[in-house]
Scaffold this motif. Sequence first.
Motif, PDB file in Angstrom:
ATOM      1  N   ASP A  50       0.815  -1.222   0.000  1.00  0.00           N
ATOM      2  CA  ASP A  50       0.000   0.000   0.000  1.00  0.00           C
ATOM      3  C   ASP A  50       0.851   1.276   0.000  1.00  0.00           C
ATOM      4  N   ALA A  51       2.127   1.174  -0.409  1.00  0.00           N
ATOM      5  CA  ALA A  51       2.985   2.372  -0.469  1.00  0.00           C
ATOM      6  C   ALA A  51       2.763   3.123  -1.786  1.00  0.00           C
ATOM      7  N   ARG A  52       2.880   4.446  -1.745  1.00  0.00           N
ATOM      8  CA  ARG A  52       2.889   5.249  -2.967  1.00  0.00           C
ATOM      9  C   ARG A  52       4.326   5.299  -3.478  1.00  0.00           C
ATOM     10  N   LEU A  53       4.524   5.077  -4.760  1.00  0.00           N
ATOM     11  CA  LEU A  53       5.878   5.093  -5.325  1.00  0.00           C
ATOM     12  C   LEU A  53       6.238   6.499  -5.771  1.00  0.00           C
ATOM     13  N   LEU A  54       7.438   6.919  -5.429  1.00  0.00           N
ATOM     14  CA  LEU A  54       7.905   8.245  -5.836  1.00  0.00           C
ATOM     15  C   LEU A  54       9.276   8.089  -6.489  1.00  0.00           C
ATOM     16  N   ASP A  55       9.317   8.155  -7.816  1.00  0.00           N
ATOM     17  CA  ASP A  55      10.580   8.043  -8.547  1.00  0.00           C
ATOM     18  C   ASP A  55      11.162   9.450  -8.688  1.00  0.00           C
ATOM     19  N   THR A  56      12.304   9.686  -8.034  1.00  0.00           N
ATOM     20  CA  THR A  56      12.882  11.035  -8.010  1.00  0.00           C
ATOM     21  C   THR A  56      13.968  11.230  -9.064  1.00  0.00           C
ATOM     22  N   THR A  57      14.120  10.245  -9.984  1.00  0.00           N
ATOM     23  CA  THR A  57      15.228  10.325 -10.948  1.00  0.00           C
ATOM     24  C   THR A  57      15.286  11.678 -11.657  1.00  0.00           C
ATOM     25  N   SER A  58      14.133  12.146 -12.118  1.00  0.00           N
ATOM     26  CA  SER A  58      14.176  13.413 -12.867  1.00  0.00           C
ATOM     27  C   SER A  58      13.491  14.542 -12.101  1.00  0.00           C
ATOM     28  N   LEU A  59      13.381  14.393 -10.777  1.00  0.00           N
ATOM     29  CA  LEU A  59      12.790  15.465  -9.964  1.00  0.00           C
ATOM     30  C   LEU A  59      13.876  16.161  -9.163  1.00  0.00           C
ATOM     31  N   ASP A  60      13.738  17.478  -8.970  1.00  0.00           N
ATOM     32  CA  ASP A  60      14.626  18.117  -7.993  1.00  0.00           C
ATOM     33  C   ASP A  60      13.943  18.002  -6.639  1.00  0.00           C
ATOM     34  N   ILE A  61      14.634  18.452  -5.605  1.00  0.00           N
ATOM     35  CA  ILE A  61      14.120  18.207  -4.261  1.00  0.00           C
ATOM     36  C   ILE A  61      12.772  18.910  -4.029  1.00  0.00           C
ATOM     37  N   GLU A  62      12.624  20.107  -4.583  1.00  0.00           N
ATOM     38  CA  GLU A  62      11.350  20.819  -4.372  1.00  0.00           C
ATOM     39  C   GLU A  62      10.191  20.061  -5.028  1.00  0.00           C
ATOM     40  N   GLN A  63      10.431  19.520  -6.218  1.00  0.00           N
ATOM     41  CA  GLN A  63       9.380  18.753  -6.905  1.00  0.00           C
ATOM     42  C   GLN A  63       9.042  17.480  -6.121  1.00  0.00           C
ATOM     43  N   ALA A  64      10.084  16.841  -5.583  1.00  0.00           N
ATOM     44  CA  ALA A  64       9.857  15.616  -4.809  1.00  0.00           C
ATOM     45  C   ALA A  64       9.071  15.928  -3.532  1.00  0.00           C
TER      46      ALA A  64
END
Length: 206
Positions: A180-194
């Motif tokens: 039940d976890a939400r996946l967050l792929d940060t490969t192309s995100l900067d920290i503010e977007q993440a």
Amino acid sequence: MIIAIDGPAASGKGTLAKRLAAHYGLPHLDTGLLYRAVARVLMDFDHKLDDDAAAVRAAQALEPSRLDDPRLRGREMGEAASVVAAIPAVRAALTEWQRGFARRAPGAVLDGRDIGTVICPDAQVKIFVTATAEERARRRFRELAGRGETVTYETVLDDIRRRDARDSGRSAAPLAAAADARLLDTTSLDIEQAVRAAIGFVEAVR
Ligand code: C5P
């Protein structure tokens, strides 16, 4: 409210956990520090990292003040931590500490490898943070270089791949996303977007 954040080394989960804790006014526990501190005790007392009995004793007697040791942040400590973290009795000895922290009102943010699966399976918010090994290695390399550690990108990438394999392949609480976890792929995100994406996940269940 308990927010559980899991993910592999250098995925950005630590920064994300800190930012969410500040945003919601919750205490934050970086659970990797517990395993790093156990490994540090073994090294300080000249025990081998594969001395299971000594590792379990160190975990059972771990003093909270040991988590403030600046030496825990070094590159070789992550590697050492993943060795002691594969010992089931070490994990068992640290479970209650983590759950006790999570139970503190009004809630907490914990980040690690097994928070959503083992430590806080009832957490209201579970986020599994990922990024490619190459991107994680680039981030970790920049961070280490910024601290003055002399290391190459290739070495950091090798470290990350080895640690991923050990953390995902062990039988005791392997690194894995809770169902039940939400996946967050940060490969192309900067920290503010993440951070914005993570806050969106929290707001969706509040
Ligand atoms: O998160 P960090 O890189 O500080 O963690 C160091 C090591 O501690 C990880 O590679 C992993 O083996 C172990 N760990 C764990 N469970 C956690 C947190 C960290 O097994 N909840």
